[in-house]
Design a protein around this motif. Structure first.
Motif, mmCIF file in Angstrom:
data_model
loop_
_atom_site.group_PDB
_atom_site.id
_atom_site.type_symbol
_atom_site.label_atom_id
_atom_site.label_comp_id
_atom_site.label_asym_id
_atom_site.label_seq_id
_atom_site.Cartn_x
_atom_site.Cartn_y
_atom_site.Cartn_z
ATOM 1 N N ASP A 11 23.615 55.333 -15.644
ATOM 2 C CA ASP A 11 24.420 54.163 -15.309
ATOM 3 C C ASP A 11 24.722 53.424 -16.594
ATOM 4 O OD1 ASP A 11 24.620 54.497 -12.572
ATOM 5 O OD2 ASP A 11 22.714 53.511 -12.193
ATOM 6 N N ASP A 12 25.977 53.085 -16.789
ATOM 7 C CA ASP A 12 26.414 52.376 -17.973
ATOM 8 C C ASP A 12 27.583 51.493 -17.559
ATOM 9 O OD1 ASP A 12 26.513 51.587 -20.590
ATOM 10 O OD2 ASP A 12 27.164 53.509 -21.387
ATOM 11 N N LYS A 13 27.841 50.431 -18.313
ATOM 12 C CA LYS A 13 28.950 49.558 -17.981
ATOM 13 C C LYS A 13 30.253 50.314 -18.233
ATOM 14 C CE LYS A 13 30.928 45.064 -18.761
ATOM 15 N NZ LYS A 13 30.821 43.789 -19.424
ATOM 16 N N PRO A 14 31.054 50.512 -17.198
ATOM 17 C CA PRO A 14 32.262 51.329 -17.346
ATOM 18 C C PRO A 14 33.469 50.556 -17.876
ATOM 19 C CG PRO A 14 31.987 50.703 -15.071
ATOM 20 C CD PRO A 14 30.788 50.157 -15.811
ATOM 21 N N VAL A 15 34.408 51.294 -18.410
ATOM 22 C CA VAL A 15 35.733 50.809 -18.763
ATOM 23 C C VAL A 15 36.680 51.556 -17.837
ATOM 24 C CG1 VAL A 15 37.494 50.736 -20.555
ATOM 25 C CG2 VAL A 15 35.083 50.436 -21.164
ATOM 26 N N LYS A 16 37.501 50.840 -17.116
ATOM 27 C CA LYS A 16 38.349 51.464 -16.109
ATOM 28 C C LYS A 16 39.565 52.140 -16.747
ATOM 29 C CE LYS A 16 40.222 50.731 -11.601
ATOM 30 N NZ LYS A 16 39.294 51.091 -10.572
ATOM 31 N N LEU A 17 39.763 53.399 -16.394
ATOM 32 C CA LEU A 17 40.932 54.182 -16.799
ATOM 33 C C LEU A 17 41.538 54.814 -15.559
ATOM 34 C CD1 LEU A 17 39.514 56.195 -19.838
ATOM 35 C CD2 LEU A 17 40.958 54.184 -19.934
ATOM 36 N N THR A 18 42.826 55.018 -15.586
ATOM 37 C CA THR A 18 43.499 55.735 -14.511
ATOM 38 C C THR A 18 44.139 56.968 -15.133
ATOM 39 O OG1 THR A 18 43.961 53.663 -13.373
ATOM 40 C CG2 THR A 18 45.261 55.565 -12.723
ATOM 41 N N LEU A 19 43.905 58.118 -14.512
ATOM 42 C CA LEU A 19 44.495 59.338 -15.051
ATOM 43 C C LEU A 19 44.851 60.295 -13.918
ATOM 44 C CD1 LEU A 19 42.103 61.986 -15.735
ATOM 45 C CD2 LEU A 19 41.091 59.741 -16.092
ATOM 46 N N VAL A 44 26.760 63.793 -5.657
ATOM 47 C CA VAL A 44 27.414 63.387 -6.900
ATOM 48 C C VAL A 44 28.897 63.194 -6.629
ATOM 49 C CG1 VAL A 44 27.967 64.060 -9.262
ATOM 50 C CG2 VAL A 44 25.743 64.661 -8.305
ATOM 51 N N GLU A 45 29.403 62.017 -6.968
ATOM 52 C CA GLU A 45 30.831 61.733 -6.866
ATOM 53 C C GLU A 45 31.528 62.439 -8.035
ATOM 54 O OE1 GLU A 45 34.389 60.372 -5.617
ATOM 55 O OE2 GLU A 45 32.507 60.061 -4.543
ATOM 56 N N PRO A 46 32.515 63.298 -7.772
ATOM 57 C CA PRO A 46 33.162 64.047 -8.857
ATOM 58 C C PRO A 46 33.674 63.176 -9.998
ATOM 59 C CG PRO A 46 33.820 64.946 -6.751
ATOM 60 C CD PRO A 46 33.027 63.699 -6.454
ATOM 61 N N ALA A 47 34.211 62.007 -9.705
ATOM 62 C CA ALA A 47 34.750 61.139 -10.760
ATOM 63 C C ALA A 47 33.669 60.698 -11.736
ATOM 64 C CB ALA A 47 35.431 59.923 -10.138
#
Length: 71
Positions: A11-19, A44-47
């Protein structure tokens, strides 16, 4: 148990990206998540696989590592 390059996900603080992913890449990502889930006993969620896969790729790319040291 299959030997996968990824093991547990941190777990880490995410940065949101859309691809957008090609359909085949998405299918492979889903299949990888299923295999990892079987190995770890957790769904496990694939993303969630994408960040550690990219990190592992960059950590093992010799040309990238070499160029990064030159900076």
């Amino acid at each position: 148990m299959d030997k996968l390059k990824l093991s547990e996900l941190l777990d880490d603080k995410p940065v949101k990206l859309t691809l957008d992913l090609p359909a085949q890449v998405h299918r492979d990502l889903v299949a990888y998540a299923e295999l990892l889930g079987r190995n770890t006993g957790q769904a496990v969620e694939p993303a969630r696989l994408i960040p550690p896969m990219i990190a592992r790729f960059m950590a093992t790319d010799r040309a990238f590592i070499k160029m990064r040291k030159v900076k």
